[in-house]
Design a protein around this motif. Structure first.
Motif, PDB file in Angstrom:
ATOM      1  N   ASN A   1      85.813  60.772 -33.001  1.00 56.62           N
ATOM      2  CA  ASN A   1      85.808  62.225 -32.944  1.00 56.62           C
ATOM      3  C   ASN A   1      84.985  62.774 -34.113  1.00 56.62           C
ATOM      4  OD1 ASN A   1      86.498  64.942 -33.322  1.00 56.62           O
ATOM      5  ND2 ASN A   1      88.579  64.691 -32.513  1.00 56.62           N
TER       6      ASN A   1
ATOM      7  N   LEU B   1      88.370  67.770 -28.412  1.00 57.80           N
ATOM      8  CA  LEU B   1      88.479  66.324 -28.217  1.00 57.80           C
ATOM      9  C   LEU B   1      89.938  65.869 -28.397  1.00 57.80           C
ATOM     10  CD1 LEU B   1      85.284  64.992 -30.057  1.00 57.80           C
ATOM     11  CD2 LEU B   1      85.569  65.619 -27.670  1.00 57.80           C
TER      12      LEU B   1
ATOM     13  N   PHE C   1      83.715  58.653 -26.812  1.00 58.42           N
ATOM     14  CA  PHE C   1      83.122  59.594 -27.780  1.00 58.42           C
ATOM     15  C   PHE C   1      81.866  58.986 -28.427  1.00 58.42           C
ATOM     16  CE2 PHE C   1      87.527  61.678 -28.748  1.00 58.42           C
ATOM     17  CZ  PHE C   1      87.529  62.228 -27.473  1.00 58.42           C
TER      18      PHE C   1
ATOM     19  N   GLY D   1      92.841  66.187 -33.962  1.00 56.94           N
ATOM     20  CA  GLY D   1      91.476  66.458 -33.528  1.00 56.94           C
ATOM     21  C   GLY D   1      90.806  67.506 -34.405  1.00 56.94           C
TER      22      GLY D   1
END
Lengths: 326, 515, 327
Positions: free
Chosen positions: A69, A103, A129, A218
């Motif tokens: 992420n 995300l 990702f 996130g």
């Protein structure tokens, strides 16, 4: 009572103090305020991610996608910076947090609505990702000269002698300390992970609580993503590769129980600092940095052994004699 | 079966005052089970209604419907005549319904005050939890129920009784007009029970409607104003408590005379098979010793939390005792693991079937053969035909009802799951079988089958240990009874001395047997 | 009491059950990918190319079989790739003092077993959660490799050592693919045909229930950690032999690919469910996808998106389907 839960952090604090004393005995320069501030600044990304990871682990989940992420969000804001160099940094930071939240929410939704085991979900999103970064860039790097100066300046800007990066970590520690101790959502994280069945009785939606944990994780990963690429002034597919396990290690060393329900912001902070000090001290004390991985591995194992002993619950006590003794 | 024992007093009770909360036509089904079938319930302001029924009668289900944990399939809930719905636990709380649940639904890592106020903590500036207000209110609540507990203490450092008082404080922290108490006295001492009665009187004086669930008849006659009886998910009687006697209530609960349930037994008692001496554990039990003969059925009675299951699990090798000896057929035995126990001919049918007894996702035949694989296999390789043969032999002996032997055990009813667990152990050809609450939560028909089967096992020369909290079961089945209290043996009663009164007085430590 | 009813052994035949299983679905996917690949690239249907492609998965799959048993029993081992690194480093160090091929094989297997024993003791002896323990030992084992090697590499393996990773038994049939097949058969027998395999399923489905049924749960899990370590040692021998050198970053990130392979093969990460044929097919699927995309010049990282999505989709789609049907 309080003593027992505080002792985990206290033990770690003592370990850190001993570690610093040991280093200082040979290399006093390491413990000068300026150097300690530099170590803290260097550890700030790990602190931010460890706080998010700790909240996720509190709810009996795990987030292996944090580093991916971070890398994806870092790349997205870098590309935005190239496309629109004039965009104010506040907007860039907001986009980083917002994209990170998005995300995180993907993980959260899959865990909450489809009840897919968190380790499977985040293992999957982790590879996705990273793959998306490749699709965005075809594997090319975004280098320092392509980023605007303002973009690179934010984490380094000094306020009251400390870089913004450090201030962000400090703010996050304070903010999430308040969230976890003083808000209903914060206490729900502990309840949902500590005793999911009872949490349902108390009117807490366990799945939704886990969703919010992933969302927070996130958000922090997204924010760290921008800070990371701007600080190192480079963005590429493998940014922070494998860092998710360091983050989990910081939590475990900080006394966060992988079984859920146990952990504090202070613990995550200390766990991250412990690893950060070792990483920064090795070159100073002339030990090859190649020792770092084995040392953190050993620290994880020692920490998990100690935590398990501290958390062993006495169970139900029937004999009267024993009951009076408590 | 005599089913129709509906005293006409129910009509009188309902016509006197309007109920504060009423349930009508409530039905709730789970896959394979009809937990509630068209039941009703009425709670009156300032009155205590006792809900009575055997385990599995539907009491807990109705509590979960009232607290928003389950949604009924049919039927309506009314508060002060207005129809309401409880889609979530919060909606029940905000409608003024609160409950002291049977299981401790608390959080070990949170403080006492947080446990009490989780989900509805007092808020201060910026919407943050106001810790000092929370602590003050928690300490007020705790002292109002006579509990001396520090609100700042972490819950895991509290004993069982104190945890229960926290659960009571949690229920009272909600400003409720309806208070549900699901076996609130099970974990409390006599003194704490008296304080709870005072609390109930206070709540009545405040005009709250109370639903009181209990297995103890003395308690029911002491504090209830009305009663409602459920059996097998149906309502079979209601009325004013002064118009009913204990035997009448028992008849309604059970549906027939208690003495008729139990099989006639052929008390053919043989040689000594098991001797236990001085078994002890640091926190759970001490000084447990007894002898058991072939063909004998030894009952273990005690209140919930008396240490019976804990002792049995030590005997079966789950927990390790700190001292004591076991002899089996005269030879000294060491039991460190369940595998040792099974090897020595001691088997254990646990109380918690779904967690400890059966392995739900495995088929019936694999459950049955699991401890006997060494006999059905050759050199460690599985022989399916042998497995089916063994599984068939023992499941048919227990008249198991299932679609096929490869049906997953998790899909069977509670009674049939229990049969699978018992079949699993019989296939090992044990010497001693320990049955821990073997009929808890199973239907009347399966209950009778389990009882008959226990009698048959004893008649075939197996030594049977029956751990049960149901007095009729203990009285009806046992050759001898050991009563446990607070982790020790309180009394050992021979067949002639076994009576409900003697069991209760020894278990509770009243009636001149206090040491 | 006496009315004994006849209960049939089974309602559905084993054949019918296996046709409706996850494995057959996966098998169809594998065939689909195979066909698609052969249309997409003219180089795909070439015996040597196909043989080369198997090296994509054989070493990982050897570990995946043991890992499948471990995950079915309700545990996990994330240190497998680090064990490869440590075992390979130990072999490399031994080469420097002139140890020959038989000695190297012994060292590789022993290091694997030892690492597995450490994991097993920490999990079953001390009762620690395996996910944390093996994240720790993962850093520890690979960390030791880094201490020994730093940024250097061990080379100079004896020529006959190359056979394990580069040798062919017959025509295009490599030693590795034969070993892979042999290990697959052994694990299929262990899991599906022995008492031990039954104990693995029972433990993973309900560890308390298994314990209460007289299964020696701790011993079962310890043996599985040993086996996983041993397989990592075997993979270390093959991989080191194939590469001809040892760096501390050898097999980096393999643990996640191996877990993915196991889960894709239909093993439930929650334990209690799964089969060896499923893992075999999953290994081929992952190998074919990598190889096919490689022929089309699609980089490996894009393949990882496909695998990541597949991992989530295989669990999500059946759940979405049942949610959609009930609404």
């Amino acid at each position: 009572m309080k003593r027992i839960s505080a002792s985990r952090e206290l033990l770690l604090l003592i370990a850190i103090a001993l570690l610093l004393a040991l280093i200082a005995s040979r290399f006093p320069a390491f413990v000068t305020p300026a150097n300690l501030a530099a170590v803290f600044n260097d550890t700030s990304p790990l602190i931010l991610l460890a706080i998010g990871q700790m909240i996720v682990i509190l709810t009996k989940c795990i987030d292996l996608s944090v580093a991916a992420n971070l890398a994806l969000t870092g790349m997205v804001v870098s590309l935005i910076n190239i496309a629109a160099p004039g965009l104010p940094m506040v907007v860039i930071v907001a986009i980083a947090i917002g994209f990170g939240i998005l995300l995180g929410m993907i993980n959260g939704i899959l865990v909450w609505k489809l009840a897919i085991p968190p380790i499977v979900v985040t293992l999957g999103t982790m590879t996705i990702f990273r793959g998306v970064i490749f699709l965005l860039t075809e594997g090319k790097w975004v280098n320092s000269h392509e980023m605007s100066d303002a973009f690179k300046a934010v984490p380094r800007t000094e306020i009251f002698g400390l870089p913004v990066l450090s201030w962000i970590a400090i703010s996050a520690v304070i903010l999430f300390w308040i969230v976890l101790t003083r808000t209903t959502l914060g206490r729900s994280f502990y309840a949902a992970g500590g005793n999911p069945n009872a949490a349902t009785y108390a009117g807490i939606n366990v799945g939704r609580t886990q969703f919010w944990a992933f969302t927070i994780s996130g958000a922090l990963a997204g924010l760290t993503g921008y800070l990371w690429v701007s600080r190192f002034a480079v963005a590429y597919v493998d940014v922070a590769g494998g860092f998710e396990l360091t983050v989990v290690a910081a939590c475990v060393i900080g006394g966060v129980s992988i079984m859920g329900g146990i952990g504090t912001v202070l613990g995550a902070l200390l766990g991250a600092l412990f690893l950060g000090i070792i990483a920064n001290a090795l070159p100073v004390v002339n030990i090859s940095p190649f020792w770092q991985m084995a040392i953190s591995g050993g620290a994880i194992i020692i920490a998990v052994v100690l935590n398990a002993q501290a958390n062993r619950s006495p169970g139900r006590i029937i004999l009267k004699r024993a009951e009076h003794a408590t | 079966m005599q089913l129709e024992i509906r005293p006409d007093v129910s009509i009188r009770a309902a016509s006197d005052i309007d109920p504060l909360l009423s349930l009508a036509g409530i039905t709730k089904t789970f896959p394979g089970v009809r937990a509630l079938s068209d039941v009703s319930l009425k709670l009156y302001p300032g009155k205590v209604t006792a809900l009575i029924g055997e385990n599995g009668a539907g009491k807990s289900t109705v509590v979960k419907v009232l607290t928003g944990i389950y949604q009924p399939d049919e039927g309506d809930i009314r508060i002060a005549g207005e129809p309401v719905r409880f889609p979530t636990p919060q909606s029940a709380e905000s409608a003024g319904v609160t409950a002291i649940h049977q299981e401790t639904v608390l959080f070990d890592e949170l403080s006492v005050a947080e446990n009490i106020f989780l989900g509805h903590a007092p808020k201060g500036r910026f919407g943050l939890i106001d810790k000092s207000a929370m602590t003050t209110r928690a300490s007020d609540l705790l002292s109002s129920i006579g509990a001396k507990i520090d609100p700042g203490a972490t819950l895991k450092d509290l004993g069982t009784a104190n945890k229960h008082l926290v659960a009571i404080a949690r229920a009272l922290s909600i400003d409720a007009s309806v208070v549900i108490m699901d076996e609130p006295t099970a974990a409390l001492s006599q003194k704490e029970i008296e304080e709870l009665y005072d609390l109930v009187d206070d709540l009545k004086a405040q005009g709250k409607a109370i639903l009181f669930i209990s297995h103890k008849f003395d308690e029911i006659f002491r504090i209830a104003d009305f009663y409602t009886v459920y059996r097998d998910g149906q309502m079979v009687g209601e009325g004013a408590i002064e118009d009913v006697s204990e035997p009448e209530l028992v008849k309604m609960m059970v549906g027939r005379d208690v003495s008729q349930i139990f099989p006639d037994r052929d008390h053919n008692i043989g040689d000594e098979v098991l001797v236990v001496e001085g078994y002890e554990h640091p926190t759970e039990f001490a000084g447990i010793g007894f002898r058991l003969r072939r063909g004998e059925l030894l009952g273990f009675y005690g209140l919930v939390g008396a240490g019976r299951s804990e002792f049995m699990q030590a005997l079966f090798g789950i927990t390790r005792p700190s001292g004591g000896d076991i002899r089996i057929d005269g030879a000294s035995a060491t039991i460190r693991t369940p595998a040792d126990a099974v090897g020595n001919g001691i088997v254990y049918v646990p109380e918690d079937r779904s967690k400890q007894g059966a392995i739900g996702a495995l088929p019936i035949f694999q459950n049955v053969t699991l401890p006997s694989l060494s006999r059905t296999s050759r050199n460690g390789f599985i022989r399916l035909a042998e497995e089916f043969k063994l599984a068939r032999k023992y499941t048919e002996r227990l008249s198991l009802r299932a679609a096929s032997l490869d049906t997953e055990v998790g899909n069977l009813s509670g009674g049939n799951q229990q049969k699978v667990v018992i079949a699993k152990w019989l296939a090992t050809q044990p010497k001693v079988i320990i049955l821990d609450e073997p009929t808890k939560g199973i239907d009347i028909g399966s209950k009778a089958a389990v009882h008959e089967f226990m009698a048959e096992l004893a008649a075939q020369g197996l030594a049977v240990i029956l751990v049960s909290s149901e007095i009729p079961e203990i009285v009806g089945m046992s050759d001898r009874v050991i009563v446990m209290r607070e982790g020790r043996i309180a009394a050992e009663l021979d067949r002639k001395d076994i009576s409900p009164e003697s069991l209760v007085s020894h278990a509770a430590g009243i009636g001149g047997v206090e040491q | 009491m006496t009315t004994s009813r006849n209960i049939p052994d089974r309602l559905r035949s084993p054949l019918e059950q296996s046709l409706k299983s996850w494995e057959s679905l996966l098998f169809l996917v594998a065939i689909g990918i195979f066909i698609a690949n052969s249309f997409a690239s003219p180089y795909f249907l070439n015996a040597w190319n196909l043989s080369d492609a198997t090296f994509n998965f054989t070493e990982k799959a050897m570990i995946a079989f043991a890992m499948a048993l471990l995950i079915i029993s309700g545990e996990i081992d994330l240190s497998v790739a680090a064990i490869i690194a440590l075992a390979s480093t130990a072999m490399g160090a031994a080469v420097q003092v002139g140890v020959g091929t038989p000695g190297l094989v012994m060292i590789g297997l022993s290091v694997g077993l030892l690492c597995g024993a450490v994991n097993g003791y920490l999990v079953t002896g001390l009762g620690l959660p395996s996910i944390v323990v093996t994240i720790g030992t993962m850093s520890l084992y690979r960390g030791i490799s880094f201490i020994v090697l730093g940024d250097q590499a061990f080379r100079g393996y004896p020529p006959d050592f190359a056979f394990f990773g580069q040798g062919y038994v017959w025509w295009v049939v490599s030693f590795e693919i034969v070993l892979f097949a042999l290990i697959a058969v052994i694990y299929a027998i262990i899991l599906h045909m022995t008492n031990f395999g039954r104990a693995v399923y029972a433990t993973g489905n309900n560890v308390t229930g298994a314990l209460f049924s007289g299964i020696r749960v701790g011993r079962v899990k310890f043996i599985l950690f040993l086996l996983t370590g041993l397989m990592s040692g075997v993979a270390a021998i093959c991989l080191t032999s194939r590469l001809g050198s040892t760096r501390p970053s050898i097999a980096l990130g393999w643990e996640l690919e191996i877990v993915t392979m196991v889960v894709l093969g239909g093993v439930s990460i929650l334990g209690g469910l799964g089969s060896i044929p499923g893992v075999v097919i999953a290994a081929f699927v992952m190998g074919l996808v990598t190889f096919g995309l490689g022929l089309l010049n699609v980089p490996g990282i894009v393949m990882s998106i496909v695998i990541g999505a597949l991992l989530i989709a295989v669990i999500a789609l059946p759940r979405l389907w049942s949610m959609w049907r009930t609404h």
